[in-house]
Design a protein around this motif. Structure first.
Motif, mmCIF file in Angstrom:
data_model
loop_
_atom_site.group_PDB
_atom_site.id
_atom_site.type_symbol
_atom_site.label_atom_id
_atom_site.label_comp_id
_atom_site.label_asym_id
_atom_site.label_seq_id
_atom_site.Cartn_x
_atom_site.Cartn_y
_atom_site.Cartn_z
ATOM 1 N N UNK A 1 0.950 -1.062 -0.047
ATOM 2 C CA UNK A 1 0.176 -0.260 0.151
ATOM 3 C C UNK A 1 1.016 1.063 0.068
ATOM 4 N N UNK A 2 1.921 1.289 0.737
ATOM 5 C CA UNK A 2 2.727 2.493 0.971
ATOM 6 C C UNK A 2 3.626 2.713 -0.384
ATOM 7 N N UNK B 1 -0.897 3.371 -9.793
ATOM 8 C CA UNK B 1 -0.311 3.204 -8.387
ATOM 9 C C UNK B 1 -1.268 3.134 -7.575
ATOM 10 N N UNK B 2 -2.288 4.306 -7.478
ATOM 11 C CA UNK B 2 -3.124 4.306 -6.408
ATOM 12 C C UNK B 2 -4.233 3.325 -6.426
ATOM 13 N N UNK C 1 -2.376 0.392 -4.639
ATOM 14 C CA UNK C 1 -2.638 0.886 -3.292
ATOM 15 C C UNK C 1 -3.734 0.395 -2.550
ATOM 16 N N UNK C 2 -4.914 0.874 -3.472
ATOM 17 C CA UNK C 2 -6.363 0.368 -2.896
ATOM 18 C C UNK C 2 -6.663 -1.074 -2.631
ATOM 19 N N UNK C 3 -6.167 -1.711 -3.892
ATOM 20 C CA UNK C 3 -6.346 -3.093 -3.817
ATOM 21 C C UNK C 3 -5.496 -3.914 -2.964
ATOM 22 N N UNK C 4 -4.360 -3.353 -2.454
ATOM 23 C CA UNK C 4 -3.355 -4.063 -1.824
ATOM 24 C C UNK C 4 -3.747 -3.962 -0.257
ATOM 25 N N UNK C 5 -4.701 -3.231 0.227
ATOM 26 C CA UNK C 5 -4.881 -3.085 1.657
ATOM 27 C C UNK C 5 -5.434 -4.522 2.181
#
Length: 181
Positions: free
Chosen positions: A12-13, A44-45, A48-52
Motif C-alpha cells: 500500500x505504501x 499506483x493508487x 494501493x487500494x487493492x493491496x489493503x
C-alpha cells in the motif's frame, strides 16, 4: 488482497508513494510525460487500494466490479493509445492484470476454496511482469548523459531514472499482488 497484513501494508505504501510521485510528474512540460504519468498515477493508487490487507478491510463485492470497470476503461484507452506509443502496451497489460485481479477478488473475496496450482492467466501475467521487472531493472543501470557525456540538467520530476524506478516498483508490486492471488 489475500495474504499477511505486513506485506500488504508495505505494498500500500509503495504503490501510494509511486502514485503520488507520478502525480507530481504530471507537471512536466513534456506532453507525453504528463499523459504517461497520469496513467501510472491511476495504476499506483489503484494498486494501493487493492493491496489493503483483507484482514483490515474487506471491500464489498460491488467495489471489485468498480475496480474492474475503471481499469477496463483504462485498458481500452491504453489499447487506443498503443497505436502511437509501444509503452502503452505495458499500460494495457497492467490494466488487464488489474481487471483480472478485481474479477478474482469479486469471485472469492474471503479466501480460495481449495484451489490448486496457478491458473493459466495468472501464470502468464506473472511471466510478463517478471520479465518487465528484469528489463526495467537493467534499464536503470546506465547513467543518462547527453551526447557530450555530461549529465543532463533536468527537473527532478522529469528525470528518466526516477520514472523508470517508479515503473520498476509498480512492476514488483504487481508481481507481489499476483503471487498472493
Amino acid at each position: 488482497m489475500h495474504g499477511p497484513a505486513s506485506p500488504g501494508w508495505l505494498l500500500v505504501v509503495l504503490c501510494a508513494a509511486t502514485g503520488a510521485y507520478c502525480l507530481l510528474r504530471m507537471r512536466s512540460p513534456v506532453e507525453e510525460q504528463r499523459r504517461t504519468a497520469g496513467g501510472e498515477a491511476l495504476m499506483g493508487f489503484g494498486m494501493a487500494a487493492m493491496a489493503v490487507p483483507a484482514a483490515v478491510a474487506t471491500p464489498p463485492r460491488w467495489a471489485w466490479f468498480a475496480y474492474a470497470a475503471v481499469f477496463g476503461a483504462t485498458a481500452v484507452r491504453a489499447l487506443w493509445t498503443s497505436r502511437t506509443s509501444p509503452h502503452h502496451l505495458h499500460h494495457l497489460m497492467g490494466a488487464v492484470a488489474m481487471v483480472y485481479m478485481a474479477g478474482v477478488m469479486a469471485a472469492s473475496p474471503g479466501h480460495h476454496h481449495g484451489d490448486s496450482g496457478v491458473p493459466l492467466l495468472t501464470g502468464a501475467l506473472l511471466l510478463y511482469f517478471a520479465g518487465y521487472v528484469l528489463r526495467s531493472g537493467v534499464r536503470l543501470l546506465p547513467l543518462a548523459t547527453t551526447a557530450s557525456g555530461a549529465p543532463r540538467a533536468l527537473g527532478w520530476g522529469d528525470r528518466p531514472e526516477l520514472s523508470q524506478a517508479c515503473r520498476l516498483s509498480m512492476g514488483i508490486a504487481m508481481l507481489a499482488m499476483l503471487v498472493t492471488l
